[in-house]
Design an enzyme around this catalytic site. Structure first.
Site, PDB file in Angstrom:
ATOM      1  N   SER A 159     -64.464  43.021 -37.870  1.00 51.19           N
ATOM      2  CA  SER A 159     -64.791  41.937 -36.947  1.00 51.19           C
ATOM      3  C   SER A 159     -66.280  41.973 -36.577  1.00 51.19           C
ATOM      4  CB  SER A 159     -63.890  42.035 -35.713  1.00 51.19           C
ATOM      5  OG  SER A 159     -63.980  40.869 -34.936  1.00 51.19           O
ATOM      6  N   ASP A 257     -56.040  34.489 -39.615  1.00 47.99           N
ATOM      7  CA  ASP A 257     -57.183  34.865 -38.785  1.00 47.99           C
ATOM      8  C   ASP A 257     -58.205  33.744 -38.796  1.00 47.99           C
ATOM      9  OD1 ASP A 257     -59.039  36.314 -37.282  1.00 47.99           O
ATOM     10  OD2 ASP A 257     -59.817  37.390 -39.010  1.00 47.99           O
ATOM     11  N   HIS A 287     -55.834  39.543 -37.380  1.00 48.32           N
ATOM     12  CA  HIS A 287     -57.201  40.027 -37.217  1.00 48.32           C
ATOM     13  C   HIS A 287     -57.292  41.540 -37.032  1.00 48.32           C
ATOM     14  CE1 HIS A 287     -61.439  39.422 -36.251  1.00 48.32           C
ATOM     15  NE2 HIS A 287     -61.296  40.255 -35.243  1.00 48.32           N
TER      16      HIS A 287
END
Length: 316
Positions: A159, A257, A287
């Site tokens: 991320s 996601d 995610h």
């Protein structure tokens, strides 16, 4: 609007989690509440064993920065993967990503040096970026102190951490080092914006969901990039960057996601520039899949696959 046909592909293991987050009131949570929720997503689970764990600090741009070395079993020196945790630049630390780093260490056969970089809103951009690149340079100069091989240095993260891995690889290229052998970007954010292109906005909305939605992402960006012009810095738009000369890369988006589409586009952008690239879309995954492998068994094969591929690149 979210595409219901895509959301139907969610692995059944994650359905209760989606339902739980869908029931959360729409009032935006405070930063402390957001951090508490994020910790909740990293549940306690049996710890994977590694050879050794060492905590350390190094002199960062604004004071000491904590790192944690996960060292494999066996005899070194080992390749070193510098790891940047996720959390939207405002959450996460060495504890929230302990399971992820253990798995990456075990399956890659590399030392994983996790970086506890500064977070917003207390430390706005570029604090986390500066700490991350300083950690990469420090690891390259001091690898022998913790059993590492400085000639085999990689970057990884999920991320926001995937964003930081890409950022550090590009910055190392522009600044003449350190040399990066391989890159692993898990569910990376590749365009901060604003403005976002219509394609990026449409891709995020198509996979908008209760676990990580577009509104939440906008809040993270605003909390860290407190001057809106900072988020528009061309240096942070990786789809518009000259990525030629970057190391062999693995891009590992999750299918369910909001960042899926730009991860796929990032892989295409790297390939078009001649960078050896592996695109590993984790089908049916969400995610946080790489961090919850000990709690959601369906996630583990995808994380193991990416970690083993990274290890292969690091030892090539």
């Amino acid at each position: 609007m979210p595409d219901p046909n895509i959301l139907k592909r969610l692995h059944p293991e994650f359905e209760p989690l989606f339902a739980q987050f869908a029931a959360v009131p729409e009032t935006p949570p405070t930063i402390p509440e957001t951090r508490a929720m994020y910790r909740m997503l990293q549940p306690t689970a049996p710890q994977l064993k590694v050879g050794e764990i060492r905590d350390a600090t190094f002199p960062g741009p604004a004071g000491p920065v904590k790192v944690r070395h996960y060292i494999p079993e066996g005899k070194g020196p080992f390749p070193v993967i510098v790891h940047f945790h996720g959390g939207g630049f405002i959450m996460g630390d060495l504890e929230t990503h302990d399971a992820q780093c253990r798995l990456l260490c075990r399956e890659s056969g590399c030392i994983v040096t996790a970086v506890d970089y500064r977070l917003g809103p207390e430390h706005p951009y570029p604090a986390g970026h500066e700490d991350s690149f300083a950690a990469l340079r420090w690891a390259g100069s001091n690898a022998t102190l913790f059993g590492g091989d400085a000639s085999r240095l990689g970057v990884a993260g999920d991320s926001a951490g995937g964003h930081l891995a890409l950022y550090c690889a590009l910055r190392a290229k522009r600044s003449g080092g350190p040399s990066i052998k391989a890159l692993l970007a898990i569910v990376p954010g590749v365009v901060m914006g604003p403005p976002l292109t219509d394609d990026i906005k449409a891709g995020r909305e198509t996979r908008n969901n209760s676990l990580l939605g577009t509104e939440g992402m906008d809040n993270f960006v605003a909390a860290y990039f407190q001057d809106p012009s900072d988020a528009s810095d061309p240096a942070l738009n990786f789809l518009g960057a000259d990525v030629s000369g970057l190391p062999p890369s693995i891009i590992a988006p999750a299918e369910i996601d909001v960042l899926h589409d730009e991860g796929v586009e990032m892989a295409k952008h790297l390939e078009a520039a001649g960078v050896p690239t592996q695109l590993m879309v984790a089908e049916g995954m969400v995610h946080i899949y790489f961090s919850v492998t000990e709690v959601f068994p369906s996630a583990k094969p995808w994380a193991v696959k990416a970690a083993q591929a990274m290890g292969k690149l690091m030892r090539a």
